[in-house]
Structures are given as structure tokens and as C-alpha cells.
Scaffold this motif. Structure first.
Motif, PDB file in Angstrom:
ATOM      1  N   ILE A  36       4.431   5.528  -5.592  1.00 50.58           N
ATOM      2  CA  ILE A  36       4.539   5.463  -7.054  1.00 50.58           C
ATOM      3  C   ILE A  36       3.551   6.424  -7.706  1.00 50.58           C
ATOM      4  CG2 ILE A  36       4.199   3.997  -9.081  1.00 50.58           C
ATOM      5  CD1 ILE A  36       5.140   1.622  -7.354  1.00 50.58           C
ATOM      6  N   LEU A  37       2.299   6.379  -7.251  1.00 49.72           N
ATOM      7  CA  LEU A  37       1.270   7.252  -7.826  1.00 49.72           C
ATOM      8  C   LEU A  37       1.599   8.731  -7.599  1.00 49.72           C
ATOM      9  CD1 LEU A  37      -1.958   5.257  -6.847  1.00 49.72           C
ATOM     10  CD2 LEU A  37      -0.849   5.381  -9.088  1.00 49.72           C
ATOM     11  N   GLU A  38       2.140   9.049  -6.432  1.00 49.23           N
ATOM     12  CA  GLU A  38       2.535  10.427  -6.152  1.00 49.23           C
ATOM     13  C   GLU A  38       3.700  10.857  -7.038  1.00 49.23           C
ATOM     14  OE1 GLU A  38       3.415  10.553  -2.004  1.00 49.23           O
ATOM     15  OE2 GLU A  38       1.300  10.579  -1.378  1.00 49.23           O
ATOM     16  N   ALA A  39       4.654   9.970  -7.239  1.00 48.32           N
ATOM     17  CA  ALA A  39       5.796  10.286  -8.088  1.00 48.32           C
ATOM     18  C   ALA A  39       5.357  10.558  -9.519  1.00 48.32           C
ATOM     19  CB  ALA A  39       6.804   9.146  -8.053  1.00 48.32           C
ATOM     20  N   ILE A  40       4.423   9.742 -10.009  1.00 46.83           N
ATOM     21  CA  ILE A  40       3.909   9.936 -11.376  1.00 46.83           C
ATOM     22  C   ILE A  40       3.158  11.263 -11.477  1.00 46.83           C
ATOM     23  CG2 ILE A  40       2.312   9.034 -13.104  1.00 46.83           C
ATOM     24  CD1 ILE A  40       2.998   6.216 -12.016  1.00 46.83           C
ATOM     25  N   ALA A  64       7.369  12.193 -12.478  1.00 46.51           N
ATOM     26  CA  ALA A  64       8.111  11.006 -12.905  1.00 46.51           C
ATOM     27  C   ALA A  64       7.321  10.287 -13.997  1.00 46.51           C
ATOM     28  CB  ALA A  64       8.346  10.069 -11.731  1.00 46.51           C
ATOM     29  N   ASN A  65       8.004   9.834 -15.037  1.00 44.38           N
ATOM     30  CA  ASN A  65       7.316   9.055 -16.067  1.00 44.38           C
ATOM     31  C   ASN A  65       7.953   7.682 -16.266  1.00 44.38           C
ATOM     32  OD1 ASN A  65       9.627  10.030 -17.303  1.00 44.38           O
ATOM     33  ND2 ASN A  65       8.518  11.461 -18.609  1.00 44.38           N
ATOM     34  N   SER A  66       8.715   7.253 -15.263  1.00 43.53           N
ATOM     35  CA  SER A  66       9.268   5.910 -15.208  1.00 43.53           C
ATOM     36  C   SER A  66       9.624   5.634 -13.742  1.00 43.53           C
ATOM     37  CB  SER A  66      10.509   5.791 -16.088  1.00 43.53           C
ATOM     38  OG  SER A  66      11.057   4.486 -16.013  1.00 43.53           O
ATOM     39  N   ILE A  67       9.522   4.384 -13.332  1.00 45.89           N
ATOM     40  CA  ILE A  67       9.700   4.030 -11.920  1.00 45.89           C
ATOM     41  C   ILE A  67      10.627   2.829 -11.778  1.00 45.89           C
ATOM     42  CG2 ILE A  67       8.523   3.216  -9.826  1.00 45.89           C
ATOM     43  CD1 ILE A  67       7.803   6.081 -10.487  1.00 45.89           C
ATOM     44  N   ILE A  68      11.466   2.875 -10.738  1.00 44.93           N
ATOM     45  CA  ILE A  68      12.202   1.687 -10.296  1.00 44.93           C
ATOM     46  C   ILE A  68      11.681   1.321  -8.907  1.00 44.93           C
ATOM     47  CG2 ILE A  68      14.428   0.677  -9.696  1.00 44.93           C
ATOM     48  CD1 ILE A  68      15.767   2.814 -11.375  1.00 44.93           C
ATOM     49  N   ILE A  69      11.255   0.072  -8.742  1.00 47.34           N
ATOM     50  CA  ILE A  69      10.893  -0.432  -7.415  1.00 47.34           C
ATOM     51  C   ILE A  69      12.027  -1.336  -6.943  1.00 47.34           C
ATOM     52  CG2 ILE A  69       9.177  -1.626  -6.029  1.00 47.34           C
ATOM     53  CD1 ILE A  69       7.154  -1.167  -8.269  1.00 47.34           C
ATOM     54  N   LYS A  88      -2.089  -5.351  -5.314  1.00 46.48           N
ATOM     55  CA  LYS A  88      -2.130  -4.143  -4.484  1.00 46.48           C
ATOM     56  C   LYS A  88      -0.988  -3.198  -4.845  1.00 46.48           C
ATOM     57  CE  LYS A  88      -4.315  -6.227  -0.397  1.00 46.48           C
ATOM     58  NZ  LYS A  88      -4.146  -6.546   1.059  1.00 46.48           N
ATOM     59  N   LEU A  89       0.191  -3.763  -5.088  1.00 51.26           N
ATOM     60  CA  LEU A  89       1.357  -2.936  -5.381  1.00 51.26           C
ATOM     61  C   LEU A  89       1.178  -2.133  -6.662  1.00 51.26           C
ATOM     62  CD1 LEU A  89       4.324  -2.125  -4.847  1.00 51.26           C
ATOM     63  CD2 LEU A  89       4.999  -4.167  -6.140  1.00 51.26           C
ATOM     64  N   LEU A  90       0.569  -2.746  -7.690  1.00 51.00           N
ATOM     65  CA  LEU A  90       0.435  -2.092  -8.993  1.00 51.00           C
ATOM     66  C   LEU A  90      -0.974  -1.551  -9.230  1.00 51.00           C
ATOM     67  CD1 LEU A  90       2.485  -4.653 -11.128  1.00 51.00           C
ATOM     68  CD2 LEU A  90       3.256  -2.469 -10.166  1.00 51.00           C
ATOM     69  N   HIS A  91      -1.719  -1.345  -8.182  1.00 49.62           N
ATOM     70  CA  HIS A  91      -3.076  -0.810  -8.313  1.00 49.62           C
ATOM     71  C   HIS A  91      -3.048   0.561  -9.003  1.00 49.62           C
ATOM     72  CE1 HIS A  91      -7.246  -0.042  -7.459  1.00 49.62           C
ATOM     73  NE2 HIS A  91      -6.969   1.025  -6.728  1.00 49.62           N
ATOM     74  N   GLN A  92      -3.845   0.705 -10.076  1.00 48.83           N
ATOM     75  CA  GLN A  92      -3.962   1.944 -10.870  1.00 48.83           C
ATOM     76  C   GLN A  92      -2.675   2.274 -11.652  1.00 48.83           C
ATOM     77  OE1 GLN A  92      -5.248   4.946  -7.989  1.00 48.83           O
ATOM     78  NE2 GLN A  92      -7.385   4.596  -8.563  1.00 48.83           N
ATOM     79  N   ILE A  93      -1.800   1.299 -11.794  1.00 44.44           N
ATOM     80  CA  ILE A  93      -0.565   1.506 -12.560  1.00 44.44           C
ATOM     81  C   ILE A  93      -0.587   0.545 -13.745  1.00 44.44           C
ATOM     82  CG2 ILE A  93       1.967   1.399 -12.512  1.00 44.44           C
ATOM     83  CD1 ILE A  93       1.696   1.802  -9.427  1.00 44.44           C
ATOM     84  N   LYS A  94      -0.594   1.083 -14.947  1.00 44.22           N
ATOM     85  CA  LYS A  94      -0.651   0.262 -16.153  1.00 44.22           C
ATOM     86  C   LYS A  94       0.717   0.235 -16.813  1.00 44.22           C
ATOM     87  CE  LYS A  94      -3.630  -0.810 -20.070  1.00 44.22           C
ATOM     88  NZ  LYS A  94      -4.817  -0.422 -20.850  1.00 44.22           N
ATOM     89  N   LEU A  95       1.321  -0.943 -16.876  1.00 41.71           N
ATOM     90  CA  LEU A  95       2.684  -1.085 -17.364  1.00 41.71           C
ATOM     91  C   LEU A  95       2.805  -0.899 -18.876  1.00 41.71           C
ATOM     92  CD1 LEU A  95       3.050  -2.161 -14.474  1.00 41.71           C
ATOM     93  CD2 LEU A  95       4.654  -3.826 -15.400  1.00 41.71           C
ATOM     94  N   SER A  96       1.695  -0.789 -19.578  1.00 43.40           N
ATOM     95  CA  SER A  96       1.763  -0.471 -21.012  1.00 43.40           C
ATOM     96  C   SER A  96       1.876   1.033 -21.231  1.00 43.40           C
ATOM     97  CB  SER A  96       0.521  -1.005 -21.736  1.00 43.40           C
ATOM     98  OG  SER A  96      -0.652  -0.379 -21.218  1.00 43.40           O
ATOM     99  N   GLU A  97       1.634   1.812 -20.174  1.00 45.44           N
ATOM    100  CA  GLU A  97       1.672   3.266 -20.284  1.00 45.44           C
ATOM    101  C   GLU A  97       2.899   3.873 -19.604  1.00 45.44           C
ATOM    102  OE1 GLU A  97      -2.005   4.604 -18.677  1.00 45.44           O
ATOM    103  OE2 GLU A  97      -3.211   3.778 -20.343  1.00 45.44           O
ATOM    104  N   ILE A  98       3.306   3.316 -18.492  1.00 48.55           N
ATOM    105  CA  ILE A  98       4.464   3.840 -17.773  1.00 48.55           C
ATOM    106  C   ILE A  98       5.456   2.706 -17.522  1.00 48.55           C
ATOM    107  CG2 ILE A  98       3.292   3.564 -15.547  1.00 48.55           C
ATOM    108  CD1 ILE A  98       4.981   6.047 -14.646  1.00 48.55           C
ATOM    109  N   LYS A 128       0.815  -1.214   0.000  1.00 50.41           N
ATOM    110  CA  LYS A 128       0.000   0.000   0.000  1.00 50.41           C
ATOM    111  C   LYS A 128       0.849   1.264   0.000  1.00 50.41           C
ATOM    112  CE  LYS A 128      -3.818   2.259   2.450  1.00 50.41           C
ATOM    113  NZ  LYS A 128      -4.768   2.176   3.607  1.00 50.41           N
ATOM    114  N   THR A 129       1.851   1.292   0.860  1.00 51.84           N
ATOM    115  CA  THR A 129       2.705   2.483   0.963  1.00 51.84           C
ATOM    116  C   THR A 129       3.488   2.710  -0.321  1.00 51.84           C
ATOM    117  OG1 THR A 129       2.936   2.174   3.339  1.00 51.84           O
ATOM    118  CG2 THR A 129       4.575   3.560   2.257  1.00 51.84           C
ATOM    119  N   THR A 130       4.047   1.644  -0.876  1.00 50.23           N
ATOM    120  CA  THR A 130       4.842   1.768  -2.096  1.00 50.23           C
ATOM    121  C   THR A 130       3.973   2.189  -3.267  1.00 50.23           C
ATOM    122  OG1 THR A 130       6.329   0.037  -1.277  1.00 50.23           O
ATOM    123  CG2 THR A 130       6.476   0.591  -3.608  1.00 50.23           C
ATOM    124  N   ASN A 131       2.769   1.623  -3.356  1.00 53.17           N
ATOM    125  CA  ASN A 131       1.837   2.014  -4.415  1.00 53.17           C
ATOM    126  C   ASN A 131       1.507   3.502  -4.337  1.00 53.17           C
ATOM    127  OD1 ASN A 131      -1.426   2.421  -4.923  1.00 53.17           O
ATOM    128  ND2 ASN A 131      -0.429   1.197  -6.519  1.00 53.17           N
TER     129      ASN A 131
END
Length: 462
Positions: A91-95, A99-104, A118-128, A85-88
Motif C-alpha cells: 500500500i505504501l509503495e503504491a501511494i 496511487a491516491n486511493s486503495i482497494i484491499i 499493523k495493516l494500516l500503519h502510516q496510512i491515515k484514512l482521512s487523507e487517502i 506487513k506485506t500488504t501494508n
């Protein structure tokens, strides 16, 4: 009118200029006074002209840069995994904030115990593009992602087992076979990288630019050899490689370093492997600001260093830019520092317009010459590593570590003696709070390892 004005100024050869400079020096030695002997045995002259380019393979050097995808770059932010939850949320705040690319970075956490929904909630890997930094868990990660994601992914896996071995001493016997499996699992994902070549492990241990290029490419060639022996074709391998390097404070040299890396990689593939399509394979490079040149005291100077490092990376043609927080060295809360880092990249794009020209340094007499000289020196060192049996054997024999250590020790001597100036460290230093030096725990290994260091450590506690 303009034509007649220029007719009054006749062109002069470089030799004429040099003779005039010698005359004006009034007896002082030209070489000792005006020629700079830089790190890596680089000879930097005070003046360059079009004559200096006549002997260079300029079409090949510039051609390697043209294969770079676009003039722009992606602002990639690194986030340390804590909980899903915290990491997600991070990520959303960084975007949201640029930020337009992320390293976890998962560190040593067990990938199979993480809820990726949960980690990738609302994050689409085809877009970012999202990059997952793991340790010898690439196959498990890709199996989890393939069960959750039905579309083509952007991003990649960062699991450089050679760099990890050189810094920790740990190497699994099945690392190569696992990497082969990872590559085959994502062949239908053209924008997803699985071979990460982490050159920053050399830079942050103290390597100069020549050494970083040579040792990074030596590891890359080790991967190519291992993977081809395992049955993969060069096409399958090369399209999955991403180079990662650190960018230091020597502004022009760092610009040339990225260009030299691209040129030399294509040269090695073309001449060493007889790969006819070498010029067609994009050389993807991620550049991160240096932690080696960070200071724990007078910390705002880290922002200045990061800004010039970012400019070098962009002008040199990096595809991804990773700026770490200026306060990462001495504070646990990096929130403000990360905001500043994102803004540096945003300002360089939105207000400085550095994304408008592809290879803006092309044609610069100095940078073109420096690019080729860096590539030439790095190739000589790369051949020396090859003569020792490749990067693994060269490391086991201590060659790589000793070469880097000599550079680091030389820098330390220069900074403690005042021959080398580091703003906020040995000049214009302002101690905002007492510095407490924390000794790093020595890692046990039968051979010396590469330890991430900071140049300023040697004087911070004085």
C-alpha cells in the motif's frame, strides 16, 4: 477577413448532406452502407449535427454530469491481502508511486483475525481513501475501524451481496440487516461509502453497455427497495452508494455509458421514487479497465486496450480509475504490470491534461446523442427486469444470465469467424510462449451463475 471567409460557406441541413451522400453512393443503400448497427441495438449514423440534439433533454443529460464532483479522478489501486506487513508495504509503495486511493481485497479471509494496526500503519484514512473488499463482514470491519480511528474516514466497504450471489450462488439471509447496520455506523463519515454496486460482474460475464447499465441499476434499485423497507430514508441510502463498472474497448460507447448511467439514475430517482433532491445527489462512479477484453497472448496489446479504456473512463467522468496489470491474465508477478497501470493514469493526467475540463464530451453531437440512446435502451431493459419482479426474481428466472449469454455467444462467433477483429488474438497475433488453457471449475447452483470470462479464450488455444 475571417468573417467574409466564413460567409462564403452557407450552412446546410442534415437532409441536404444525406441527399448528397446518397447521390455519391451511386445506387448503394445508405442504411446498409453507412449506418452501423452496434451492440445493444444501437443505430450509429455516419454524421451528426445540431439538429440531432433538438429533441434531446440536453439540460437534464448535461446537468447529471455537472453534478460530478470535479474534472479530476483518483487513481485507485487494488491490492490482494496476504499478510499485514506485506500488504501494508504494498500500500505504501503504491501511494509513493502515484496511487491516491486503495482497494484491499480480503477475499474470504476472516476479518476478525487481522491486525489492522499493523495493516494500516502510516496510512491515515482521512487523507487517502481506502476501500475494504470483504464478503458479508462489513459490520465486523466497521467495528474494528471505529475502535482504532477517531476521525472521519474516507473510502468505503465493498460488500455487494447481490453481485456476489449472482456469481457464486451464496446469499446470507441477514445480508440486508447487516448492510443497514453498516450504513448507520458511518452516517457521521460523509466520505465513506457502504453500498457498493458492482456492475463489472455483468460486463465481465459478457454484457454489452446497454445490459451493464440496466442490470447495474436494477441491482441498485433492489438495494434501495430493501433498505427503505428496513427503515432507512433515501437520503441515508443514496449518499452511501458507489457504482462500479468495467470499461471496454468501444471508445465512444464507453464514454457515453458513464454519462448515461448518471443521467438514468437521476431520472429513475426523480420519476420513479419522486425524490425531489435527485439532481443534488452526486453519483459516484468507479471505473475499472476490462478483464473481459484481456488477452493471454501478444500481451502488450493489453496495455493499448487499457489506455483507451482509461481515456473513455476519464472523459466519461469517472471519479475513480482502477487499472489492473496488463499481465494479470497470465503471470503471478504483477509488479511491472501494476507500475505500467499507475503510469497510464499519471501520464493521462500530467502529460495529456485530461483533468483540466469537466465533462469534455459535452456538446459533442455524436456523444450526446449516443448517451441518450444508451439511456433509452437501458431504461427499456430496466423496465423489463422490473416487470419480472426486480433483479433478484429476474435472475432466478434466468433472464439476466440468458440475455448476457446471447451477447457473449454472438461475440465469440464474430471473433472466431473473423467478423470482429481483436488485435493480438485473431489478427497480428504473436505467441511469445505456448498457451495452456485452464478450464474453470463449474460452480454448483440451482440456477445459472455469472462467470467472469475473457472473449479471447475461444481462440487462444487454437
Amino acid at each position: 477577413m475571417a468573417a467574409s471567409l466564413f460567409e462564403e460557406f452557407q450552412p446546410h441541413s442534415k437532409e441536404v448532406w444525406k441527399n448528397q451522400a446518397i447521390k455519391d453512393l451511386k445506387g448503394k443503400d445508405f442504411e446498409q452502407t453507412l449506418v452501423w448497427q452496434a451492440e445493444g441495438d444501437l443505430r450509429i449514423e455516419p454524421y451528426y449535427s445540431h439538429e440531432d440534439l433538438s429533441s434531446l433533454p440536453l439540460d437534464l443529460v448535461q446537468g447529471a454530469q455537472k453534478n460530478h464532483a470535479t474534472a479530476t479522478w483518483q487513481n485507485r489501486e487494488k491490492i490482494i491481502f496476504s499478510s499485514e506487513k506485506t500488504t501494508n508495504q504494498l500500500i505504501l509503495e503504491a501511494i509513493e508511486w502515484g496511487a491516491n486511493s486503495i482497494i484491499i481485497d480480503f477475499g474470504e479471509k476472516d476479518i476478525t483475525a487481522i491486525d489492522f494496526k499493523k495493516l494500516l500503519h502510516q496510512i491515515k484514512l482521512s487523507e487517502i481513501p481506502v476501500f475494504f473488499k470483504v464478503q458479508n463482514q462489513s459490520v465486523q470491519l466497521l467495528e474494528i475501524l471505529s475502535s482504532l480511528i477517531p476521525y472521519q474516514m474516507k473510502g468505503g466497504v465493498q460488500d455487494d451481496y447481490l453481485a456476489n450471489w449472482m456469481s457464486t450462488g451464496s446469499l446470507s439471509n441477514d445480508s440486508t440487516s447487516l448492510l443497514v447496520q453498516s450504513i448507520r455506523k458511518v452516517q457521521n463519515h460523509p466520505q465513506f461509502k457502504t453500498i457498493h454496486i458492482a456492475g463489472e460482474v455483468f460486463h465481465n460475464a459478457g454484457a454489452n453497455s446497454v445490459q451493464e447499465i440496466a442490470f447495474t441499476l436494477a441491482n441498485a434499485l433492489e438495494y434501495v427497495d430493501q433498505l427503505t423497507q428496513a427503515g432507512l430514508s433515501l437520503d441515508e441510502i443514496l449518499n452511501k452508494i458507489e457504482f462500479s463498472i468495467a470499461i471496454g474497448t468501444d471508445y465512444f460507447t464507453e464514454i457515453a455509458k458513464i454519462r448515461a448511467l448518471r443521467y438514468l439514475w437521476q431520472k429513475v430517482l426523480s420519476e420513479g421514487y419522486k425524490f425531489e433532491k435527485a439532481a443534488e445527489i452526486p453519483v459516484t462512479i468507479s471505473a475499472q479497465t476490462s478483464t473481459y477484453f484481456d488477452a493471454a497472448l501478444t500481451p502488450n496489446t493489453n496495455m493499448l486496450r487499457a489506455t483507451t479504456e482509461a481515456m473513455s473512463a476519464i472523459i466519461g467522468g469517472a471519479d475513480f480509475l482502477v487499472l489492473h496489470a496488463y499481465n494479470a491474465t497470465f503471470e503471478e508477478d504483477e509488479t511491472f504490470g501494476k507500475r505500467i497501470a499507475r503510469n497510464v493514469s499519471a501520464i493521462l493526467r500530467e502529460e495529456s491534461y485530461l483533468d483540466k475540463v469537466n465533462d469534455p464530451s459535452a456538446g459533442s453531437y455524436y456523444i450526446e446523442h449516443l448517451t441518450f440512446e444508451l439511456a433509452t435502451k437501458a431504461l427499456t431493459l430496466l423496465q423489463e427486469v422490473d416487470s419480472l419482479g426486480g433483479s433478484i426474481m429476474a435472475f432466478e428466472k434466468g433472464f439476466i444470465q440468458n440475455t448476457i449469454a446471447q451477447t457473449h455467444n454472438s461475440r465469440q462467433e464474430a471473433i472466431t469467424s473473423g467478423k470482429r477483429i481483436m488485435i493480438g488474438v485473431n489478427k497480428f497475433r504473436f505467441d511469445e510462449k505456448p498457451f495452456v488453457y485452464e478450464a474453470k471449475e463449474a460452480q454448483s447452483s440451482t440456477i445459472p451463475l455469472l462467470r467472469a470470462q475473457r472473449l479471447s479464450e475461444v481462440v487462444e488455444a487454437q
